[in-house]
Design an enzyme around this catalytic site. Structure first.
Site, mmCIF file in Angstrom:
data_model
loop_
_atom_site.group_PDB
_atom_site.id
_atom_site.type_symbol
_atom_site.label_atom_id
_atom_site.label_comp_id
_atom_site.label_asym_id
_atom_site.label_seq_id
_atom_site.Cartn_x
_atom_site.Cartn_y
_atom_site.Cartn_z
ATOM 1 N N GLN A 459 0.826 -1.204 0.000
ATOM 2 C CA GLN A 459 0.000 0.000 0.000
ATOM 3 C C GLN A 459 0.863 1.258 0.000
ATOM 4 O O GLN A 459 0.508 2.271 -0.609
ATOM 5 C CB GLN A 459 -0.934 -0.009 1.227
ATOM 6 C CG GLN A 459 -1.978 1.091 1.225
ATOM 7 C CD GLN A 459 -3.034 0.903 0.138
ATOM 8 O OE1 GLN A 459 -3.281 -0.234 -0.297
ATOM 9 N NE2 GLN A 459 -3.632 1.986 -0.323
ATOM 10 N N VAL A 479 -6.652 7.048 -2.768
ATOM 11 C CA VAL A 479 -5.784 5.960 -2.304
ATOM 12 C C VAL A 479 -5.466 6.176 -0.826
ATOM 13 O O VAL A 479 -5.058 7.280 -0.437
ATOM 14 C CB VAL A 479 -4.470 5.908 -3.119
ATOM 15 C CG1 VAL A 479 -3.587 4.756 -2.627
ATOM 16 C CG2 VAL A 479 -4.754 5.773 -4.597
ATOM 17 N N ALA A 480 -5.644 5.137 -0.049
ATOM 18 C CA ALA A 480 -5.356 5.240 1.386
ATOM 19 C C ALA A 480 -3.859 5.224 1.637
ATOM 20 O O ALA A 480 -3.096 4.542 0.935
ATOM 21 C CB ALA A 480 -6.011 4.095 2.140
ATOM 22 N N SER A 485 -5.519 1.583 4.899
ATOM 23 C CA SER A 485 -6.289 0.871 3.876
ATOM 24 C C SER A 485 -7.031 -0.328 4.455
ATOM 25 O O SER A 485 -6.468 -1.124 5.210
ATOM 26 C CB SER A 485 -5.347 0.391 2.773
ATOM 27 O OG SER A 485 -6.040 -0.466 1.864
ATOM 28 N N HIS A 487 -7.847 -2.817 2.726
ATOM 29 C CA HIS A 487 -7.325 -4.015 2.081
ATOM 30 C C HIS A 487 -6.305 -4.725 2.990
ATOM 31 O O HIS A 487 -6.125 -5.938 2.878
ATOM 32 C CB HIS A 487 -6.684 -3.653 0.743
ATOM 33 C CG HIS A 487 -7.684 -3.347 -0.330
ATOM 34 N ND1 HIS A 487 -8.367 -4.312 -1.032
ATOM 35 C CD2 HIS A 487 -8.140 -2.155 -0.810
ATOM 36 C CE1 HIS A 487 -9.177 -3.751 -1.913
ATOM 37 N NE2 HIS A 487 -9.062 -2.429 -1.799
ATOM 38 N N ASP A 494 -12.090 -5.499 -4.066
ATOM 39 C CA ASP A 494 -12.491 -4.708 -5.223
ATOM 40 C C ASP A 494 -13.076 -5.676 -6.241
ATOM 41 O O ASP A 494 -12.443 -6.693 -6.591
ATOM 42 C CB ASP A 494 -11.288 -3.973 -5.826
ATOM 43 C CG ASP A 494 -10.807 -2.840 -4.937
ATOM 44 O OD1 ASP A 494 -11.565 -2.424 -4.041
ATOM 45 O OD2 ASP A 494 -9.662 -2.376 -5.137
ATOM 46 N N GLU A 537 -16.611 4.776 -4.324
ATOM 47 C CA GLU A 537 -16.008 3.592 -4.948
ATOM 48 C C GLU A 537 -17.060 2.488 -5.008
ATOM 49 O O GLU A 537 -17.209 1.712 -4.056
ATOM 50 C CB GLU A 537 -14.774 3.121 -4.165
ATOM 51 C CG GLU A 537 -13.605 4.091 -4.224
ATOM 52 C CD GLU A 537 -12.341 3.511 -3.579
ATOM 53 O OE1 GLU A 537 -12.411 2.366 -3.067
ATOM 54 O OE2 GLU A 537 -11.311 4.192 -3.587
ATOM 55 N N HIS A 540 -15.790 -1.196 -4.313
ATOM 56 C CA HIS A 540 -15.084 -1.562 -3.069
ATOM 57 C C HIS A 540 -16.106 -2.006 -2.004
ATOM 58 O O HIS A 540 -16.929 -1.204 -1.554
ATOM 59 C CB HIS A 540 -14.285 -0.360 -2.561
ATOM 60 C CG HIS A 540 -13.494 -0.634 -1.307
ATOM 61 N ND1 HIS A 540 -12.122 -0.762 -1.294
ATOM 62 C CD2 HIS A 540 -13.882 -0.819 -0.008
ATOM 63 C CE1 HIS A 540 -11.705 -0.985 -0.058
ATOM 64 N NE2 HIS A 540 -12.765 -1.025 0.732
#
Length: 569
Positions: A459, A479-480, A485, A487, A494, A537, A540
């Protein structure tokens, strides 16, 4: 003519008087010495062929001598006793039978080294090891042999006959086992009961345990079957010594016996709780509680009722019910629905807070929670005021992992540490996506994962490339930063595409309308960038669980709104 005076002189008289005394002394000395000399002459010092142990043997028997005793006897050289060697048909143990002591001789089990010492002599197979005794336990007709070394063994009928069918004394204890359990209990004729381990049972000769006397019963208000056990070996004793609650598997192992309905399970107590003083509750030996009707109390024999300081409580702003050992003090437990139903649906006393609980507030969150006995309850403002407006304890996140009501939630305000690494997509997430994918396929919708788990370092590279290609401000919208994030949790996916146009596709519309049924939410919905901190998003999704995801979907809430937390760098 002169007459000679024959009277003894004084000296002769004294010598004559001493002679009888000397005779008496010599006689006494001989009497004292001769038996000892005779006993010494009758003592035989002897050793068995397989050992250096020395025994003093006389007509009273044989005594093993310590080294000091042997020295005191003058260190006599022992003679080697004759011996024979036997074993039973049911054991590999070789017994040495030395001609020492009584009729059976000195009987000892030989080690391999001792057997080698005597030259591996021939061994006679016998049914009876000399010196053995025989007993029969009240729990079994089988005979147990007590061997000379103190060990025991249960004999088969054939082995007992091979031993000569010796008379067996009545043992003072028996061994019993309930049919649903492997536990063995030793029961003496006096009525003492204790559970024994395998080693003790083996030392007793592994006697076959018998089933105790058992009555199977249940109450009118419960389907739970109880085994009511009488351990006594005396048939006249009918007292129930143990009430054992049985699982279905244990009941089947017992042979599915007939079950009688009773009003009272032995060992039960009866109380009236402070939370409901007019009601009578039975507490069975397993700790279960049940509110009795007047008829059920009568069927139990109208036993005396003891006041109890505890009872059931709840707060008016949460559905949770708690049982407290004392309504005025900490100590209790949360009650699940099944336990509450089994207790007869007792009416809880309403309180403003649960004794033993505490009010807490998560760091950076405006919500207040009441934590008590493993339950976390959101407190409305009115409930907090009714409780006296206590200052909540500020809760920081364990190990630096932002966690709210059990859910790990990273966002712009809360970061995951660099070490946090679940190793990939969580198995529950994978299974839930597979179920969602299959359901979508039945509607002609194809779903696939285009991005799942991302590590902290991955990330970091992704964010840095976006900063280089655009700007920090634009990167922070889409974007984190590393650690922020979702993720990295292994709980975010996603789906199909990372383009805003995905929202208008059949797949995007299906996902938005159905993801909650499988525990997923659209994590960054349209129109909520000021709440989530990220642009819309539609691709997501974040896994929570079906109940919480549905709640957020139906009420149009984001994760930040539900947990009342900010999201800003």
């Amino acid at each position: 003519m002169t007459t000679t005076d024959r009277r003894p002189t004084e000296g002769r008289r004294r010598r004559s008087a001493r002679r009888p005394m000397l005779v008496l002394l010599l006689t006494a000395l001989l009497v004292a010495v001769l038996p000892t000399a005779s006993a010494s002459a009758a003592t035989r010092y002897v050793s068995p062929p397989w050992s250096g142990a020395i025994y003093a043997e006389d007509e009273a028997g044989a005594t093993h001598l310590t080294f000091q005793q042997w020295q005191a006897a003058g260190q006599p050289a022992p003679e080697r006793a004759g011996a024979r060697y036997v074993k039973t048909s049911w054991s590999p143990v070789v017994w040495g039978v030395a001609d020492i002591g009584g009729p059976d001789g000195l009987v000892q089990p030989l080690t391999a080294a001792q057997y080698a010492t005597v030259g591996h002599p021939a061994v006679e197979v016998v049914g009876h090891a000399p010196g053995s005794q025989y007993v029969r336990h009240p729990s079994s007709p089988q005979v147990v042999v007590l061997l000379p070394d103190g060990s025991r063994r249960q004999l088969t009928d054939a082995q007992w006959r091979e031993a000569g069918s010796p008379a067996a004394a009545d043992a003072d204890r028996g061994y019993y086992k309930a049919p649903w359990s492997a536990a063995i209990h030793e029961v003496t004729r006096a009525g003492a009961v204790r559970q024994i381990g395998f080693a003790e049972w083996a030392a007793a000769g592994t006697p076959t345990p018998a089933a105790p006397r058992i009555t199977y019963a249940r109450t009118s208000w419960s389907d739970r079957v109880w085994g009511l056990i009488t351990w006594s070996t005396d048939p006249a004793v009918t007292t129930v010594h143990q009430s054992a609650p049985l699982t279905w598997e244990e009941y089947v192992a017992a042979g599915r016996p007939g079950v009688g309905v009773v009003g009272h399970i032995p060992g039960s107590s009866y109380v009236a709780y402070t939370s409901e003083p007019s009601a009578v509750y039975a507490i069975t030996p397993d700790g279960a509680r049940h509110r009795l009707t007047a008829a059920q109390h009568a069927a139990a024999g109208n036993p005396a009722v003891t006041p109890h300081p505890g009872g059931w409580v709840s707060v008016p702003w949460a559905p949770d019910i708690f049982f407290l050992n004392d309504l005025g003090a900490p100590g209790g437990q949360a009650v699940d629905a099944a336990s509450w139903a089994a207790a007869g649906y007792p009416a809880p006393r309403s309180v403003t807070s649960i004794p033993g609980g505490e009010f807490v507030q998560y760091q950076f969150s405006s919500l207040i929670y009441h934590h008590a006995y493993g339950r976390s309850m959101r407190v409305p403002y009115a409930g907090w005021v009714a409780a006296g407006g206590p200052s909540p304890r500020i809760v920081t996140h364990p190990n630096g992992v932002p966690t709210f009501e059990g859910h790990v939630v990273p966002n712009k305000s809360f970061a995951l540490p660099a070490w946090f690494d679940p190793g990939g997509i969580h198995p529950t997430v994978s299974a839930s996506f597979a179920a969602m994918q299959a359901d979508a396929a039945r509607s002609g919708i194809s779903l696939r994962i285009v991005s799942g788990y991302r590590s902290y370092s991955y990330q970091a590279g992704l964010y840095q490339r976006r900063v280089v290609s655009s700007s920090v401000a634009e990167a922070d919208r889409y974007v984190a930063r590393p650690g922020h994030s979702e993720h990295q949790t292994g709980l975010a996916l996603d789906i199909n595409s990372t383009s805003p146009s995905f929202a208008g596709t059949p797949e995007g519309r299906w996902l938005a309308a159905n993801a909650h049924r499988f525990g997923f939410v659209i994590r960054y919905p349209a129109g909520k960038e000021h709440v989530t901190g990220f642009a819309y998003e539609p691709w997501h999704v974040r896994y929570l669980d079906p109940a919480l995801a549905t709640h957020l979907y139906v009420n149009g809430l984001t994760v930040e709104e539900y947990f009342a937390i900010p999201s800003r760098y």
